[in-house]
Design a protein around this motif. Sequence first.
Motif, PDB file in Angstrom:
ATOM      1  N   ILE A 104       0.617  -1.403  -0.365  1.00 30.72           N
ATOM      2  CA  ILE A 104       0.231  -0.296   0.075  1.00 30.72           C
ATOM      3  C   ILE A 104       1.140   0.815   0.197  1.00 30.72           C
ATOM      4  O   ILE A 104       1.889   1.420   0.814  1.00 30.72           O
ATOM      5  CB  ILE A 104      -1.105  -0.085   1.194  1.00 30.72           C
ATOM      6  N   ILE A 105       0.624   2.315  -0.882  1.00 31.21           N
ATOM      7  CA  ILE A 105       1.473   3.531  -0.848  1.00 31.21           C
ATOM      8  C   ILE A 105       0.744   4.175   0.145  1.00 31.21           C
ATOM      9  O   ILE A 105      -0.149   4.342   0.186  1.00 31.21           O
ATOM     10  CB  ILE A 105       1.502   3.953  -2.560  1.00 31.21           C
ATOM     11  N   ILE A 106       1.538   5.028   0.904  1.00 27.56           N
ATOM     12  CA  ILE A 106       1.421   5.711   1.761  1.00 27.56           C
ATOM     13  C   ILE A 106       2.026   7.731   1.205  1.00 27.56           C
ATOM     14  O   ILE A 106       3.033   7.001   1.297  1.00 27.56           O
ATOM     15  CB  ILE A 106       1.575   5.299   3.753  1.00 27.56           C
ATOM     16  N   GLY A 113      -0.948  10.071   4.256  1.00 25.19           N
ATOM     17  CA  GLY A 113      -1.022   9.016   5.137  1.00 25.19           C
ATOM     18  C   GLY A 113      -2.886   9.377   6.145  1.00 25.19           C
ATOM     19  O   GLY A 113      -3.154   8.602   6.675  1.00 25.19           O
ATOM     20  N   THR A 114      -3.520  10.510   6.042  1.00 23.53           N
ATOM     21  CA  THR A 114      -4.846  10.466   6.233  1.00 23.53           C
ATOM     22  C   THR A 114      -5.912  10.315   5.768  1.00 23.53           C
ATOM     23  O   THR A 114      -6.888   9.789   6.663  1.00 23.53           O
ATOM     24  CB  THR A 114      -4.917  12.138   5.653  1.00 23.53           C
ATOM     25  N   ASP A 115      -5.707   8.507   4.505  1.00 22.59           N
ATOM     26  CA  ASP A 115      -6.481   8.391   4.279  1.00 22.59           C
ATOM     27  C   ASP A 115      -6.278   7.012   4.585  1.00 22.59           C
ATOM     28  O   ASP A 115      -7.178   6.139   5.196  1.00 22.59           O
ATOM     29  CB  ASP A 115      -7.161   8.234   2.844  1.00 22.59           C
ATOM     30  N   GLY A 141      -1.524  15.941   3.616  1.00 25.43           N
ATOM     31  CA  GLY A 141      -2.633  15.225   3.058  1.00 25.43           C
ATOM     32  C   GLY A 141      -2.470  16.047   1.280  1.00 25.43           C
ATOM     33  O   GLY A 141      -1.934  17.082   1.599  1.00 25.43           O
ATOM     34  N   THR A 142      -2.318  14.718   1.020  1.00 28.25           N
ATOM     35  CA  THR A 142      -1.345  15.657  -0.559  1.00 28.25           C
ATOM     36  C   THR A 142      -2.339  15.562  -1.796  1.00 28.25           C
ATOM     37  O   THR A 142      -3.195  14.416  -1.212  1.00 28.25           O
ATOM     38  CB  THR A 142      -0.416  14.423  -1.346  1.00 28.25           C
ATOM     39  N   ILE A 143      -1.982  16.372  -3.627  1.00 30.59           N
ATOM     40  CA  ILE A 143      -3.227  16.237  -4.030  1.00 30.59           C
ATOM     41  C   ILE A 143      -3.125  14.616  -4.679  1.00 30.59           C
ATOM     42  O   ILE A 143      -4.711  14.013  -5.113  1.00 30.59           O
ATOM     43  CB  ILE A 143      -3.090  17.346  -5.397  1.00 30.59           C
TER      44      ILE A 143
HETATM   45  C1  LIG Z   1      -9.456  14.831   9.883  1.00 33.53           C
HETATM   46  C2  LIG Z   1     -10.039  14.712   8.119  1.00 33.53           C
HETATM   47  C3  LIG Z   1     -10.661  15.519   7.381  1.00 33.53           C
HETATM   48  C4  LIG Z   1     -10.970  15.323   6.200  1.00 33.53           C
HETATM   49  N1  LIG Z   1     -11.018  16.475   5.254  1.00 33.53           N
HETATM   50  C5  LIG Z   1     -11.466  15.964   3.801  1.00 33.53           C
HETATM   51  C6  LIG Z   1     -11.896  17.347   2.883  1.00 33.53           C
HETATM   52  O1  LIG Z   1     -12.409  18.744   3.658  1.00 33.53           O
HETATM   53  N2  LIG Z   1     -12.362  17.196   1.370  1.00 33.53           N
HETATM   54  C7  LIG Z   1     -11.416  16.048   1.524  1.00 33.53           C
HETATM   55  O2  LIG Z   1     -11.490  15.880  -0.083  1.00 33.53           O
HETATM   56  N3  LIG Z   1     -10.767  15.290   1.792  1.00 33.53           N
HETATM   57  C8  LIG Z   1     -10.145  15.270   2.961  1.00 33.53           C
HETATM   58  N4  LIG Z   1     -10.239  14.232   4.135  1.00 33.53           N
HETATM   59  C9  LIG Z   1      -9.673  13.331   3.894  1.00 33.53           C
HETATM   60  C10 LIG Z   1      -8.214  13.166   2.760  1.00 33.53           C
HETATM   61  O3  LIG Z   1      -7.135  13.756   4.021  1.00 33.53           O
HETATM   62  C11 LIG Z   1      -7.539  13.416   1.869  1.00 33.53           C
HETATM   63  O4  LIG Z   1      -7.934  12.092   0.696  1.00 33.53           O
HETATM   64  C12 LIG Z   1      -6.289  13.500   1.148  1.00 33.53           C
HETATM   65  O5  LIG Z   1      -6.342  14.106   0.397  1.00 33.53           O
HETATM   66  C13 LIG Z   1      -5.710  11.709   1.564  1.00 33.53           C
HETATM   67  O6  LIG Z   1      -4.382  12.530   0.804  1.00 33.53           O
HETATM   68  P1  LIG Z   1      -2.891  11.676   1.836  1.00 33.53           P
HETATM   69  O7  LIG Z   1      -1.281  11.716   0.883  1.00 33.53           O
HETATM   70  O8  LIG Z   1      -3.103  11.911   3.128  1.00 33.53           O
HETATM   71  O9  LIG Z   1      -3.320  10.023   1.259  1.00 33.53           O
HETATM   72  P2  LIG Z   1      -2.986   8.845   1.253  1.00 33.53           P
HETATM   73  O10 LIG Z   1      -4.008   8.415   2.989  1.00 33.53           O
HETATM   74  O11 LIG Z   1      -1.783   8.171   2.023  1.00 33.53           O
HETATM   75  O12 LIG Z   1      -3.152   7.987   0.515  1.00 33.53           O
HETATM   76  C14 LIG Z   1      -4.717   7.672  -0.084  1.00 33.53           C
HETATM   77  C15 LIG Z   1      -5.189   6.035  -1.097  1.00 33.53           C
HETATM   78  O13 LIG Z   1      -4.665   6.811  -1.858  1.00 33.53           O
HETATM   79  C16 LIG Z   1      -3.219   5.914  -2.609  1.00 33.53           C
HETATM   80  N5  LIG Z   1      -1.988   6.793  -2.781  1.00 33.53           N
HETATM   81  C17 LIG Z   1      -1.671   8.424  -2.309  1.00 33.53           C
HETATM   82  N6  LIG Z   1      -0.767   9.158  -3.010  1.00 33.53           N
HETATM   83  C18 LIG Z   1      -0.386   8.100  -4.468  1.00 33.53           C
HETATM   84  C19 LIG Z   1      -0.484   7.915  -5.599  1.00 33.53           C
HETATM   85  N7  LIG Z   1       1.177   8.848  -5.578  1.00 33.53           N
HETATM   86  N8  LIG Z   1       0.238   7.386  -6.340  1.00 33.53           N
HETATM   87  C20 LIG Z   1      -0.689   6.369  -6.107  1.00 33.53           C
HETATM   88  N9  LIG Z   1      -1.486   5.827  -5.177  1.00 33.53           N
HETATM   89  C21 LIG Z   1      -1.332   7.046  -3.857  1.00 33.53           C
HETATM   90  C22 LIG Z   1      -2.558   5.990  -0.990  1.00 33.53           C
HETATM   91  O14 LIG Z   1      -2.394   3.943  -1.553  1.00 33.53           O
HETATM   92  C23 LIG Z   1      -4.237   5.497  -0.155  1.00 33.53           C
HETATM   93  O15 LIG Z   1      -4.808   4.380  -1.182  1.00 33.53           O
HETATM   94  C24 LIG Z   1      -9.522  14.510   5.428  1.00 33.53           C
HETATM   95  C25 LIG Z   1      -9.316  13.212   6.085  1.00 33.53           C
HETATM   96  C26 LIG Z   1      -9.299  13.769   7.576  1.00 33.53           C
HETATM   97  C27 LIG Z   1      -8.521  12.437   8.393  1.00 33.53           C
END
Ligand SMILES: Cc1cc2nc3c(=O)[nH]c(=O)nc-3n(C[C@H](O)[C@H](O)[C@H](O)COP(=O)(O)OP(=O)(O)OC[C@H]3O[C@@H](n4cnc5c(N)ncnc54)[C@H](O)[C@@H]3O)c2cc1C
Length: 290
Positions: free
Chosen positions: A27-29, A32-34, A111-113
Amino acid sequence: MFDIKKYYEANTLDEALNYLWQEENPIIISGGTDVLVKARDRKENYTSMTLVGITRIPELSDIYLDEEENLVIGSANTFTTIENNDLVKKYAPLLSYAVSTVGGPQTRNVGTIGGNICNGATSADSAPTLFAYNATLEIKGKNGVRNIPITEFYKGPGKVELSNDEILVKIKIAKKDYEGYKGHYTKFAQREALDIANLSCAVLIKENNNIIKDIRICFGVAGPTPIRMKNAEIYAKEKEISEEVLSEIGKKCLLDAVTRDSWRASKEYRDHLVTILPVRNIRTALGGAK
Ligand SMILES: Cc1cc2nc3c(=O)[nH]c(=O)nc-3n(C[C@H](O)[C@H](O)[C@H](O)COP(=O)(O)OP(=O)(O)OC[C@H]3O[C@@H](n4cnc5c(N)ncnc54)[C@H](O)[C@@H]3O)c2cc1C
C-alpha cells in the motif's frame, strides 16, 4: 494501534516501484490521512500491511511550468503547498482555492493531492476543479509511463484506474485548459470548516462580450464519481449570458447528475443545489451580477 508488517521509505521513483513489484499487496502511503484512518479501523486489506512511503521522492514534490507552459504538479504536494504556490495561484487559482477548503490545517499540511485523487472519493475537494481543468494524470508502473485524463480515472466509489504496482507521478493542466478561464468552486457542507461536502461544484468559464465561449461544470457528490455536466456545457456554448440562460444551465445540470439520499442530505435537496450552485459560481467567476 496499527498492524504494520513492513514499512519502506523510498527515495526515488524507481526504488518505490521496486518495492511495489516485489511485495505482495503493498500500500502506497503519502500523507497517510486516509490510509491510517482505514488502518486504525482495521478495514479489509489494512491489516498486516506493507507500506511504501513516497513523500521523499523529489519529483513527486515538483511544481513547474513545462516548455509548453503546461502546469505540472507532483502528486505528493500537500494541500498547503498547492494553496500557497505562486504558479498554481497564477495559472490555476481555482485549484489553489479548492484545496484550501479541505479539512483543517493539520489535514492540509500532510494530506496530498495524489492521495486525494487516488482514494477515489466523489467528495474529494480537488476533483471537481481538476475535472474542470481537464487535468491529465501521469502514472508510472511496470509497463512504463501512461497518461490518462482525470475524467476517465474514476471508476466508482473508491475505485480508480490504478493497479497495485503503479504510482501517480504528476497532475498536468494544459495551457489551453487554463488560459483565459475564470472560475469558482463551492463546497456546500453543513459547516464552514472541517466538513465533507454535501455537494461540490466547480465552474470554469471563458466569456467574450457577454457570450459564453466555453464552460466546464463539474460536480462532486452528485454521483458515485465526480461528474462533468455535459448537457449544460453544450447548451451554454455561444449563448449570451442572461438570467434565462443561467437558469437553463442550472436545469440542464440535472440531466447529468445522479444524486441520491444520504444521511448528509436528501436527493431532493441535492437536486435543488445542482440547479443553483453552477449559476452562483458563474456569477462569482464573472465578478458580479450578469
Ligand atoms: C480529519 C480529516 C478531514 C478530512 N477532510 C477532507 C476534506 O475536507 N476534503 C477532502 O477532499 N478530503 C478530506 N479528507 C481526506 C484526506 O485528507 C484526503 O483524501 C487526502 O488528500 C489524502 O491524501 P494523503 O496524502 O493523506 O493520502 P494517503 O492516506 O497517503 O493515501 C490515500 C490513498 O491514495 C493512495 N495514494 C496516495 N498517493 C498516491 C500516489 N502518488 N500514487 C498512487 N497511489 C497513491 C494510497 O495508497 C491510498 O490508497 C480528510 C481526512 C481527515 C483525516
